[in-house]
Design a protein around this motif. Structure first.
Motif, short mmCIF file in Angstrom:
data_model
loop_
_atom_site.label_atom_id
_atom_site.label_comp_id
_atom_site.label_asym_id
_atom_site.label_seq_id
_atom_site.Cartn_x
_atom_site.Cartn_y
_atom_site.Cartn_z
N GLY A 287 -15.04 74.82 -31.20
CA GLY A 287 -16.43 74.01 -31.98
C GLY A 287 -17.45 74.71 -31.88
N ALA A 288 -18.61 74.27 -32.34
CA ALA A 288 -19.99 74.67 -32.33
C ALA A 288 -20.91 73.83 -32.58
CB ALA A 288 -19.88 75.95 -33.47
N ALA A 289 -22.42 74.15 -32.35
CA ALA A 289 -23.39 73.42 -32.59
C ALA A 289 -24.35 74.14 -33.63
CB ALA A 289 -24.05 72.65 -31.25
N TYR A 290 -25.14 73.51 -34.37
CA TYR A 290 -26.03 73.92 -35.35
C TYR A 290 -27.12 73.22 -35.49
CZ TYR A 290 -21.70 76.52 -37.00
OH TYR A 290 -20.67 77.08 -37.07
N ARG A 291 -28.34 73.75 -35.84
CA ARG A 291 -29.40 73.08 -36.34
C ARG A 291 -29.64 73.45 -37.72
NH1 ARG A 291 -32.45 70.04 -33.99
NH2 ARG A 291 -32.13 70.65 -31.83
N LEU A 292 -30.17 72.53 -38.43
CA LEU A 292 -30.45 72.90 -39.97
C LEU A 292 -31.75 72.15 -40.14
CD1 LEU A 292 -29.65 73.50 -42.66
CD2 LEU A 292 -28.88 71.24 -42.90
N ASN A 293 -32.72 73.22 -40.27
CA ASN A 293 -34.05 73.05 -40.95
C ASN A 293 -33.91 73.86 -42.22
OD1 ASN A 293 -34.54 75.39 -39.85
ND2 ASN A 293 -35.08 74.58 -38.04
N SER A 294 -34.89 74.76 -42.59
CA SER A 294 -34.77 75.59 -43.47
C SER A 294 -33.52 76.55 -43.71
CB SER A 294 -36.17 76.35 -43.91
OG SER A 294 -36.28 77.28 -42.87
N LYS A 295 -33.00 76.73 -42.60
CA LYS A 295 -31.83 77.31 -42.66
C LYS A 295 -30.57 76.89 -41.58
CE LYS A 295 -33.22 80.91 -39.48
NZ LYS A 295 -33.10 82.27 -39.18
N MET A 296 -29.56 77.21 -41.64
CA MET A 296 -28.48 76.73 -40.80
C MET A 296 -28.39 77.83 -39.41
SD MET A 296 -25.99 74.46 -40.21
CE MET A 296 -25.35 73.90 -41.64
N THR A 297 -28.65 77.45 -38.28
CA THR A 297 -28.79 78.39 -37.19
C THR A 297 -27.57 77.60 -36.04
OG1 THR A 297 -30.86 78.56 -37.53
CG2 THR A 297 -30.11 79.26 -35.43
N LYS A 298 -26.86 78.61 -35.82
CA LYS A 298 -25.92 78.26 -34.68
C LYS A 298 -26.40 78.35 -33.35
CE LYS A 298 -21.50 79.83 -35.15
NZ LYS A 298 -20.21 80.52 -35.25
N LEU A 299 -26.05 77.23 -32.57
CA LEU A 299 -26.78 77.42 -31.30
C LEU A 299 -25.96 77.59 -30.09
CD1 LEU A 299 -28.52 73.79 -31.98
CD2 LEU A 299 -29.52 75.94 -31.89
N TRP A 300 -24.54 77.24 -30.25
CA TRP A 300 -23.80 77.63 -29.34
C TRP A 300 -22.34 77.58 -29.91
CZ3 TRP A 300 -20.58 73.36 -28.28
CH2 TRP A 300 -21.34 72.03 -28.19
N ASN A 301 -21.34 78.19 -29.39
CA ASN A 301 -19.81 78.03 -29.44
C ASN A 301 -19.10 77.09 -28.24
OD1 ASN A 301 -19.50 79.11 -32.05
ND2 ASN A 301 -19.76 81.17 -30.95
N LEU A 302 -18.28 76.42 -28.58
CA LEU A 302 -17.51 75.77 -27.44
C LEU A 302 -16.33 76.46 -27.52
CD1 LEU A 302 -16.82 73.43 -25.65
CD2 LEU A 302 -15.82 71.99 -27.43
N GLU A 303 -16.13 77.34 -26.38
CA GLU A 303 -14.85 78.12 -26.17
C GLU A 303 -13.44 77.07 -26.18
OE1 GLU A 303 -14.97 81.18 -26.94
OE2 GLU A 303 -17.28 80.93 -27.14
N GLN A 304 -12.34 77.76 -26.69
CA GLN A 304 -11.10 76.98 -26.48
C GLN A 304 -10.65 76.95 -24.85
OE1 GLN A 304 -8.03 78.16 -29.01
NE2 GLN A 304 -9.51 78.70 -30.57
#
Length: 109
Positions: free
Chosen positions: A92-109
């Motif tokens: 999994g992963a978390a993102y922030r979208l404003n003027s662009k998509m930025t990955k904040l972190w990954n959830l490791e398996q």
């Protein structure tokens, strides 16, 4: 699916493949050739101008999720959480979208 949307294969501008070439153990040109062969086998001629993109698996989910944002989310920062249990390595992963998509972190398996 194309027919339901009233779209001809020749109308497709870009094909987004939801895996990076490296994650598939292939070269980008090999993936592009495979996708083109899928269209050919289905007798669906695409435009010679159709472009192809390999997109990180969870990025693809995140971008698809933005299609379901409520109208009041337009123009503000949006948080997107992807949880699918698998991907190129994280689950999994978390993102922030404003003027662009930025990955904040990954959830490791």
């Amino acid at each position: 699916v194309l027919r339901l949307g009233g779209i001809s294969p020749r109308d497709i501008d870009t094909v987004a493949y939801p895996w990076s070439a490296a994650a598939m153990g292939m070269k980008f040109d090999e993936i592009t050739a495979s996708i083109k062969s899928w269209f050919a086998r289905a007798d669906l001629p695409i435009s010679p101008h159709t472009s192809f993109q390999c997109v990180d698996h969870h990025d693809a989910h995140a971008w698809a999720g933005t299609a379901f944002l409520p109208a009041q989310a337009a123009g503000r920062d949006v948080a997107v959480l992807v949880l699918d249990g698998t991907g190129e390595s994280p689950s999994g992963a978390a993102y922030r979208l404003n003027s662009k998509m930025t990955k904040l972190w990954n959830l490791e398996q």
